[in-house]
Design a protein around this motif. Structure first.
Motif, PDB file in Angstrom:
ATOM      1  N   UNK A   1      -3.813   3.876   2.292  1.00 27.26           N
ATOM      2  CA  UNK A   1      -2.398   4.221   2.082  1.00 27.26           C
ATOM      3  C   UNK A   1      -1.837   4.986   3.273  1.00 27.26           C
ATOM      4  N   UNK A   2      -2.687   5.880   3.830  1.00 20.36           N
ATOM      5  CA  UNK A   2      -2.250   6.689   4.968  1.00 20.36           C
ATOM      6  C   UNK A   2      -1.934   5.808   6.183  1.00 20.36           C
ATOM      7  N   UNK A   3      -2.764   4.775   6.394  1.00 16.29           N
ATOM      8  CA  UNK A   3      -2.551   3.887   7.532  1.00 16.29           C
ATOM      9  C   UNK A   3      -1.274   3.075   7.355  1.00 16.29           C
ATOM     10  N   UNK A   4      -1.019   2.615   6.123  1.00 17.47           N
ATOM     11  CA  UNK A   4       0.219   1.871   5.862  1.00 17.47           C
ATOM     12  C   UNK A   4       1.417   2.765   6.172  1.00 17.47           C
ATOM     13  N   UNK A   5       1.311   4.054   5.775  1.00 21.89           N
ATOM     14  CA  UNK A   5       2.404   4.994   6.031  1.00 21.89           C
ATOM     15  C   UNK A   5       2.582   5.226   7.533  1.00 21.89           C
ATOM     16  N   UNK A   6       1.460   5.346   8.283  1.00 21.57           N
ATOM     17  CA  UNK A   6       1.528   5.596   9.729  1.00 21.57           C
ATOM     18  C   UNK A   6       2.180   4.447  10.477  1.00 21.57           C
ATOM     19  N   UNK A   7       1.756   3.201  10.147  1.00 26.27           N
ATOM     20  CA  UNK A   7       2.248   2.055  10.915  1.00 26.27           C
ATOM     21  C   UNK A   7       3.561   1.512  10.371  1.00 26.27           C
ATOM     22  N   UNK A   8       3.874   1.842   9.125  1.00 33.41           N
ATOM     23  CA  UNK A   8       5.090   1.282   8.532  1.00 33.41           C
ATOM     24  C   UNK A   8       4.949  -0.202   8.245  1.00 33.41           C
ATOM     25  N   UNK A   9       3.700  -0.718   8.350  1.00 36.15           N
ATOM     26  CA  UNK A   9       3.478  -2.136   8.090  1.00 36.15           C
ATOM     27  C   UNK A   9       2.971  -2.291   6.666  1.00 36.15           C
ATOM     28  N   UNK A  10       3.908  -2.541   5.746  1.00 42.17           N
ATOM     29  CA  UNK A  10       3.493  -2.716   4.354  1.00 42.17           C
ATOM     30  C   UNK A  10       3.666  -4.158   3.915  1.00 42.17           C
ATOM     31  N   UNK A  11       3.773  -5.052   4.932  1.00 39.77           N
ATOM     32  CA  UNK A  11       3.916  -6.470   4.611  1.00 39.77           C
ATOM     33  C   UNK A  11       2.672  -6.976   3.897  1.00 39.77           C
ATOM     34  N   UNK A  12       2.846  -7.626   2.776  1.00 42.47           N
ATOM     35  CA  UNK A  12       1.692  -8.252   2.130  1.00 42.47           C
ATOM     36  C   UNK A  12       2.165  -9.462   1.363  1.00 42.47           C
ATOM     37  N   UNK A  13       1.280 -10.391   1.165  1.00 41.45           N
ATOM     38  CA  UNK A  13       1.623 -11.549   0.346  1.00 41.45           C
ATOM     39  C   UNK A  13       0.352 -12.031  -0.326  1.00 41.45           C
ATOM     40  N   UNK A  14       0.523 -12.814  -1.360  1.00 40.04           N
ATOM     41  CA  UNK A  14      -0.627 -13.286  -2.126  1.00 40.04           C
ATOM     42  C   UNK A  14      -1.184 -14.544  -1.479  1.00 40.04           C
ATOM     43  N   UNK A  15      -2.364 -14.429  -0.887  1.00 41.61           N
ATOM     44  CA  UNK A  15      -2.974 -15.598  -0.270  1.00 41.61           C
ATOM     45  C   UNK A  15      -3.458 -16.546  -1.355  1.00 41.61           C
ATOM     46  N   UNK A  16      -3.606 -17.817  -0.968  1.00 41.57           N
ATOM     47  CA  UNK A  16      -4.042 -18.849  -1.908  1.00 41.57           C
ATOM     48  C   UNK A  16      -5.423 -18.515  -2.470  1.00 41.57           C
ATOM     49  N   UNK A  17      -6.338 -18.139  -1.575  1.00 41.38           N
ATOM     50  CA  UNK A  17      -7.701 -17.796  -1.994  1.00 41.38           C
ATOM     51  C   UNK A  17      -8.079 -16.454  -1.378  1.00 41.38           C
ATOM     52  N   UNK A  18      -7.582 -15.344  -1.990  1.00 37.50           N
ATOM     53  CA  UNK A  18      -7.774 -14.039  -1.357  1.00 37.50           C
ATOM     54  C   UNK A  18      -9.251 -13.686  -1.217  1.00 37.50           C
ATOM     55  N   UNK A  19      -9.624 -13.183  -0.040  1.00 39.31           N
ATOM     56  CA  UNK A  19     -11.006 -12.766   0.235  1.00 39.31           C
ATOM     57  C   UNK A  19     -12.034 -13.843  -0.073  1.00 39.31           C
TER      58      UNK A  19
END
Lengths: 203, 116
Positions: free
Chosen positions: B60-78
């Protein structure tokens, strides 16, 4: 986010250069080799191998692609395909940071792998030892650059990042070097004719 | 060795790795993740105990630092298929391997140096 864009722009320049390399130097007889290498590199990247300290590591493969196809741009070409599928279909690596990943793994991996291999081979004269060392170096240098990028982004303090990423990847590099040398041996044994620089003959 | 044979053996090796990967792969964090967790105090540098709460806070701290909170649901996550276990992971990696093979042939064909 601004930095991610900068890395994307640099990555796109290298992708364009890789496409120019393909148009000029990648003959149609190389198509099956490129596709098989890309598929094999994708599969082996999914196989995390344990290293000490509760950590694991996996192959990158750009050095192998660059050595086998005889150009650092082959590393960019193959890794871009692999990273694209990993990011888009499997949510691995991400979309915003894909530019940085293409630089670290494709560009650094390909250039350090290819030029490391040719330079070391000309000094020590042993193809597979050169491939091992170049594979190790390609992964280690990529990790060091990654540490610097993360420090610039403000997410990692620089010195601990260099030490942490450096130490882990100095060990993971042994996996990269080992698989690079073994795969090169297998491909050279099966099809010496399709290697860009036949291993028995110094180019 | 004929090209056809070379491709078949190469693809076979890739598929064997793809099928084996979910069973053989180490579940430990990779070098980057491990360095990240140890820097944020979620894992000792040379140990294997991961503090899940600290790891989540670090992310969470890294997302806050970079301001990059872009995410999307991949077809086959991980490398998994939602709702399936190991079998889904095998299918996901086999699907990925074959997708790369086809994509590789198509992109290489389009961009290769014409022979004529």
């Amino acid at each position: 986010m601004g930095q991610a864009l900068v890395y994307w722009v640099i990555a796109l320049i290298f992708i364009a250069l890789a496409l120019r390399w393909a148009r000029r130097s990648m003959g149609e007889e190389k198509i099956p080799l490129v596709a098989v290498l890309a598929a094999g590199i994708f599969a082996i990247q999914a196989l995390n191998i344990p290293i000490p300290w509760g950590t694991s590591g996996h192959m990158v493969g750009a050095a192998l692609a660059a050595i086998v196809l005889g150009s650092p741009y082959a590393g960019v070409f193959v890794l871009t395909l692999v990273l694209l599928v990993q990011g888009v279909i499997f949510g691995d690596g991400g979309i915003t940071v894909m530019g940085a990943n293409i630089i670290n793994m494709g560009v650094i991996g390909g250039f350090v792998g290819y030029y490391g291999y040719t330079a070391i081979r000309s000094v020590i004269g042993n193809t597979y030892a050169a491939a091992f060392i170049a594979g190790w170096a390609s992964l280690f240098v990529a990790a060091i650059l990654c540490a610097v990028e993360l420090a610039i982004a403000g997410t990692f303090p620089l010195v601990p990042a260099l030490i942490g990423l450096g130490l882990y990847h100095a060990i993971i590099g042994l996996i990269e070097g080992g698989i690079t040398a073994v795969a090169l041996y297998l491909i050279a044994s099966a099809r010496p004719d399709i290697l860009e620089h036949p291993t028995g003959v110094s180019a | 060795m004929e090209t056809k044979q070379f491709v078949i053996i190469g693809v076979a090796i890739a598929l064997v790795i793809a099928v084996a990967a979910p069973f053989l792969a180490s579940g430990n964090p990779d070098g980057l993740e491990s360095a990240f967790f140890s820097m944020y105090g979620a894992k000792p540098f040379m140990g294997s105990e991961l503090d899940e709460d600290a790891a989540g806070a670090a992310e969470e701290q890294v997302v806050a630092t970079t301001g990059n909170d872009f995410s999307y649901e991949a077809l086959m996550p991980d490398y998994s298929i939602p709702g399936m276990d190991k079998g889904g992971e095998v299918l996901a990696i086999v699907f990925g391997t074959l997708t790369i093979l086809v994509l590789g042939i198509v992109v290489a064909k389009i961009s290769a140096r014409p022979d004529s």
